[in-house]
Design a protein around this motif. Structure first.
Motif, short mmCIF file in Angstrom:
data_model
loop_
_atom_site.label_atom_id
_atom_site.label_comp_id
_atom_site.label_asym_id
_atom_site.label_seq_id
_atom_site.Cartn_x
_atom_site.Cartn_y
_atom_site.Cartn_z
N ASP A 61 1.06 -1.03 0.21
CA ASP A 61 -0.65 -0.14 0.45
C ASP A 61 0.92 1.70 0.10
O ASP A 61 0.46 2.58 -0.47
CB ASP A 61 -1.20 -0.06 1.24
N THR A 124 -6.24 -2.29 -3.75
CA THR A 124 -5.39 -1.87 -3.58
C THR A 124 -4.65 -0.50 -4.31
O THR A 124 -5.00 0.19 -4.16
CB THR A 124 -3.86 -2.34 -3.08
N ILE A 128 -6.38 3.47 -3.42
CA ILE A 128 -5.56 4.95 -2.95
C ILE A 128 -5.59 5.91 -3.66
O ILE A 128 -6.04 6.49 -3.18
CB ILE A 128 -3.88 3.63 -2.81
N SER A 363 -2.10 5.69 1.37
CA SER A 363 -1.73 4.60 1.11
C SER A 363 -1.45 4.06 2.39
O SER A 363 -1.73 2.54 2.56
CB SER A 363 -0.83 4.25 -0.11
#
Length: 459
Positions: A61, A124, A128, A363
């Motif tokens: 992330d 992800t 994000i 993130s």
């Protein structure tokens, strides 16, 4: 004060999270049950898979956030990622429900591990940038609350669409084959999610000047960890997502084995979804009368106490449905306000350190969210496995039954109360945020920030 965002833009931004929740709510609610009771995977393996895959994803992330912070394009920093990754995200959602029936148990376990990890990676990569957009569409706190209210109202509808339609579509399209049915149903919903991301891309704009960051990755992380408000919000994120994952992950088991009637699942799910829809609107209404810190704290305490009290309810479906509705409503208030606080953390960091790290902040907080999903998902799987749970058994052992009840009520309640306690460390009230947004371009941000956050201003 910035002019109000149009309804069209708020709606379109919300469609992005609707797309995400068409997938992620389905995964939270059904995937454990699908893996254990449809595919036939061991519960302890499923819990371990969720833990390891989500931990690995959480490590990725921050890297994705830093890449997004360094993106430059004619569409901005974050919007182009929606365009590029909408299709890969949709395909990855289809694959998790495409476990081949012909594989051995080991083969199915390998397939589940690979495809689940891929889906979380795609989630992800697109989520994000999407979440980071919320901080640069507007700097006005009231507009941010309104934007997040629209977002979570539509996200709830997306989750409702996915979870309510999954079983009927799978039954209808599968023709008696559950594996084929689940794949066909998710294929339809994943295609819709892809289209919604395209609409979100087309109808939103990045208004805050957030030039691409070319700083050092480690320096960014160092600055982030020095941000005390990031640490507070990180704890809120962990508790919030763990509340939802444990409670929803246990819901199917609760109605199937404790209530003894799997068909009641739709009643509780409906109460949960309608409650979340109401909570998205309630967050906006509460913050008209209360500051967001008070609104969050009272909502978290209410959700926590009522969740724990479910243990003591008499055997009444009406009471259980009503309690589920109220708990979900106040839980959604905390979720909506939590995302506003994430955007505040970005502004606070820029004010203190002179560096805007939208992607890095979101993130890393999403990494914490994934860790919460990992730990709480593993807790559900491990608790069931260690308590003696037997898939598809007509009756469960007392220890397994106690575990199911605790996972549905007591554990989420304690997590909600912990988040209320953590709010004591959150300093970014409405007055402070207005001052930050008026002065964050100051030539001496670090010096003035220490003055800004004096106790008398934070009461």
């Amino acid at each position: 004060m910035q002019a109000s965002l149009s309804i069209k833009e708020k709606f379109s931004y919300g469609l992005g999270d609707m797309a995400s929740h068409i997938a992620i709510d389905n995964v939270i609610i059904f995937l454990t049950f699908y893996y254990t009771d449809v595919v036939g995977l061991p519960a302890i393996f499923v819990g371990t898979l969720f833990l390891l895959a989500r931990v690995a994803d959480a490590v990725i992330d921050p890297a994705m956030g830093m890449v997004a912070d360094r993106t430059r394009s004619r569409w901005g920093k974050f919007r182009p990622w929606l365009l590029m990754l909408a299709v890969p995200f949709g395909v990855s959602c289809m694959l998790i429900y495409a476990v081949p029936e012909s594989l051995s148990l080991t083969g199915k376990m390998i397939y589940a591990a690979v495809t689940y990890s891929l889906m979380m990676l795609m989630y992800t990569a697109i989520n994000i940038p999407y979440c980071s957009m919320g901080a640069i569409i507007t700097a006005d706190d009231n507009q941010r609350i309104s934007l997040q209210s629209w977002r979570f109202f539509l996200a709830t509808l997306g989750g409702a669409m996915s979870t309510f339609l999954m079983i009927p579509l799978a039954t209808w399209l599968g023709g008696g084959n559950k594996l084929d049915g689940y794949f066909a149903a998710m294929s339809i919903m994943a295609t819709l999610a892809t289209l919604l991301f395209f609409i979100c891309f087309l109808n939103t704009r990045e208004r805050i000047n957030a030039p691409a960051n070319h700083g050092n990755f480690l320096a960014d992380l160092h600055d982030l960890l020095r941000n005390d408000q990031w640490r507070v919000v990180a704890l809120l994120v962990f508790c919030n997502i763990s509340f939802g994952v444990v409670r929803l992950g246990a819901m199917m088991y609760y109605v199937t084995y404790f209530l003894g009637n799997a068909s009641l699942f739709m009643w509780l799910l409906a109460a949960h979804i309608v409650g979340k829809s109401v909570g998205s609107v309630l967050a906006k209404l509460l913050t008209r009368r209360l500051n967001k810190i008070t609104a969050f704290t009272l909502s978290a305490i209410t959700a926590g106490v009522l969740s724990i009290s479910i243990v003591f309810l008499p055997g009444s479906l009406a009471l259980l449905v009503g309690m589920t509705f109220i708990v979900s409503s106040f839980y959604q208030v905390t979720t909506t306000l939590m995302w506003v606080m994430m955007a505040d953390v970005v502004d606070y960091g820029e004010y203190r350190q002179g560096k805007r790290l939208d992607g890095t902040v979101f993130s890393t907080l999403l990494a914490v969210l994934k860790m919460g999903m990992a730990v709480s998902g593993a807790i559900v799987g491990w608790t069931l496995g260690l308590s003696g749970y037997v898939a598809q058994a007509p009756h469960q052992q007392p220890a397994a039954m106690m575990a199911i009840v605790a996972l549905f009520s007591v554990v989420p309640g304690l997590l909600s109360l912990l988040s209320a306690l953590a709010m004591r460390g959150y300093k970014l009230n409405d007055v402070t945020m207005r001052t930050i947004n008026q002065n964050k371009v100051s030539a001496q941000p670090a010096a003035t920030a220490s003055t800004l956050l004096q106790p008398q201003e934070l009461s």
